[in-house]
Design a protein around this motif. Structure first.
Motif, short mmCIF file in Angstrom:
data_model
loop_
_atom_site.label_atom_id
_atom_site.label_comp_id
_atom_site.label_asym_id
_atom_site.label_seq_id
_atom_site.Cartn_x
_atom_site.Cartn_y
_atom_site.Cartn_z
N GLY A 69 0.80 -1.21 0.00
CA GLY A 69 0.00 0.00 0.00
C GLY A 69 0.84 1.26 0.00
O GLY A 69 0.71 2.08 0.92
N VAL A 70 1.69 1.44 -1.00
CA VAL A 70 2.43 2.70 -1.13
C VAL A 70 1.51 3.67 -1.88
O VAL A 70 1.34 3.57 -3.09
CB VAL A 70 3.77 2.51 -1.86
CG1 VAL A 70 4.47 3.86 -2.04
CG2 VAL A 70 4.67 1.57 -1.06
N CYS A 71 0.92 4.59 -1.12
CA CYS A 71 -0.13 5.44 -1.68
C CYS A 71 0.40 6.54 -2.58
O CYS A 71 -0.32 7.05 -3.42
CB CYS A 71 -0.95 6.02 -0.54
SG CYS A 71 -1.79 4.74 0.43
N PHE A 72 1.64 6.92 -2.39
CA PHE A 72 2.35 7.73 -3.37
C PHE A 72 3.84 7.49 -3.16
O PHE A 72 4.31 7.41 -2.03
CB PHE A 72 2.06 9.23 -3.26
CG PHE A 72 2.54 9.99 -4.46
CD1 PHE A 72 1.77 10.05 -5.60
CD2 PHE A 72 3.79 10.59 -4.47
CE1 PHE A 72 2.22 10.71 -6.74
CE2 PHE A 72 4.25 11.25 -5.60
CZ PHE A 72 3.46 11.31 -6.74
N ASP A 73 4.56 7.37 -4.27
CA ASP A 73 5.98 7.01 -4.20
C ASP A 73 6.82 8.04 -4.95
O ASP A 73 6.87 8.03 -6.18
CB ASP A 73 6.20 5.62 -4.79
CG ASP A 73 7.65 5.18 -4.72
OD1 ASP A 73 8.42 5.77 -3.92
OD2 ASP A 73 8.02 4.23 -5.44
N THR A 74 7.46 8.91 -4.20
CA THR A 74 8.40 9.85 -4.82
C THR A 74 9.73 9.18 -5.16
O THR A 74 10.54 9.73 -5.90
CB THR A 74 8.71 11.02 -3.88
OG1 THR A 74 9.45 10.53 -2.75
CG2 THR A 74 7.45 11.71 -3.40
N GLY A 75 9.96 8.00 -4.59
CA GLY A 75 11.26 7.37 -4.64
C GLY A 75 12.08 7.65 -3.40
O GLY A 75 13.13 7.06 -3.17
N ASP A 91 0.73 3.16 -6.94
CA ASP A 91 1.64 2.21 -6.29
C ASP A 91 0.98 1.47 -5.14
O ASP A 91 1.63 0.66 -4.48
CB ASP A 91 2.90 2.93 -5.82
CG ASP A 91 4.13 2.03 -5.86
OD1 ASP A 91 4.07 0.97 -6.50
OD2 ASP A 91 5.15 2.40 -5.25
N MET A 92 -0.30 1.75 -4.89
CA MET A 92 -1.05 0.97 -3.90
C MET A 92 -1.94 -0.07 -4.58
O MET A 92 -2.86 -0.63 -3.98
CB MET A 92 -1.91 1.88 -3.01
CG MET A 92 -2.61 3.02 -3.71
SD MET A 92 -3.89 2.52 -4.90
CE MET A 92 -5.12 1.84 -3.81
N GLY A 93 -1.63 -0.38 -5.86
CA GLY A 93 -2.42 -1.38 -6.59
C GLY A 93 -2.39 -2.75 -5.94
O GLY A 93 -3.39 -3.49 -6.00
N GLY A 94 -1.28 -3.12 -5.32
CA GLY A 94 -1.22 -4.40 -4.63
C GLY A 94 -2.19 -4.45 -3.46
O GLY A 94 -2.87 -5.46 -3.23
#
Length: 302
Positions: A69-75, A91-94
């Motif tokens: 559940g990475v709801c937004f990933d800046t890196g 990035d929360m598709g999983g």
């Protein structure tokens, strides 16, 4: 959608199916020994959390479903370029897949004792952000050197997998939008499937074909573990080689699954880049129907 919205989605699902839901938020993660989830999400103003849903009878086979559940990933400090960051709300598709599968299991009343685990974070940039070269000791006791802060999905998943394994389930399934390498290898339509049990993996592939939700198995090629070697920790979360990125990510996760515990890992894109007949642009279920078909075959109906 932020971590708190994912938490609300799980709570609503719990109300619908009379399931128990709890979560650990912010510094509660450290007190409960979920250090890598906290480390990835601590730089965001939206607090990281681990969300747990429990459902089913105690005497039924134990099933654990985990979703990234990475709801937004800046890196993080290893900042993505603009084009790589543009769609990182996906990035929360999983997590979306895991929540949906848990809902299908409960709706169908499959005879399982279900645990859904969603580590939910934003991978952000701030003065307290996770740094390359930092060493984090995970829930399982492994020390991990942070080679790349943009390999954050495996960090939040490893604590969740370790916690799920502590419940001694019969099966663990995890979904994650984990690597660009899986997309390079298989394109956007085919989720990469990894499994530590050949019969189980074959059954998953067969189930996917039966419901026209195809998967493609990639190997847990253990000699590639050397690509994650660290001179100061047990291993690193990434390495300098660009080879076999989906495999090395899966090998990282495998270290947190005890020997003999059946486990399936789906590295899925969960997204349509453009409109297609019956598949509008945006979020897409990829591997969800295959996994539900597998569980129906494995556990049957009441």
């Amino acid at each position: 959608m932020g971590p708190e919205q994912l938490g609300e989605a799980v709570k609503q699902l719990g109300k619908t199916h009379k399931a128990k839901v709890r979560d650990w938020i912010g510094d509660e993660l450290l007190k409960a020994n979920f250090p890598t989830i906290h480390a990835v999400g601590r730089a965001s103003h939206r607090e990281p959390r681990l969300i747990e849903l429990s459902w089913g009878k105690a005497d039924h086979p134990k099933l654990v479903i985990v979703g990234k559940g990475v709801c937004f990933d800046t890196g993080g400090l290893d900042l993505k370029p603009a084009d790589g960051m543009r769609w990182m709300k996906k990035d929360m598709g999983g997590a979306a897949h895991a929540i949906a599968l848990a809902g299908l299991v409960m709706q169908a009343k499959l005879p399982v004792r279900l645990t859904l685990l969603v580590p939910a974070v934003e991978n952000s940039v701030a003065g307290n952000a996770l740094r390359p070269g930092e060493v984090v000791v995970t829930r399982a006791g492994h020390s991990v050197e942070i080679d790349n802060t943009d390999a954050e999905g495996r960090l939040i998943l490893c604590d969740a997998l370790a916690y799920g394994a502590e419940q001694q389930p019969e099966l663990i399934i995890d979904f994650a939008t984990l690597t660009g390498a899986a997309r390079v290898a298989l394109g956007p339509d085919l989720p990469a499937l990894f499994g530590n049990d050949d019969a189980l993996a074959d059954a998953a592939l067969t189930a996917g074909r039966a419901v026209t939700d195809p998967l493609w198995r990639l190997p847990l090629w253990r000699p590639y573990r050397k690509m994650l070697d660290s001179y100061l920790a047990d291993f690193a979360n990434a390495g300098p080689s660009r080879h076999a990125g989906a495999i090395t990510a899966a090998l990282y996760l495998e270290r947190f699954v005890p020997d003999g515990l059946p486990w399936l890992h789906l590295d899925t894109y969960a997204w349509n880049d453009a409109d297609r007949p019956g598949r509008p642009r945006g979020g897409e279920a990829m591997g969800l129907r295959a996994m539900f078909a597998l569980l129906q075959q494995r556990y049957g109906k009441r």
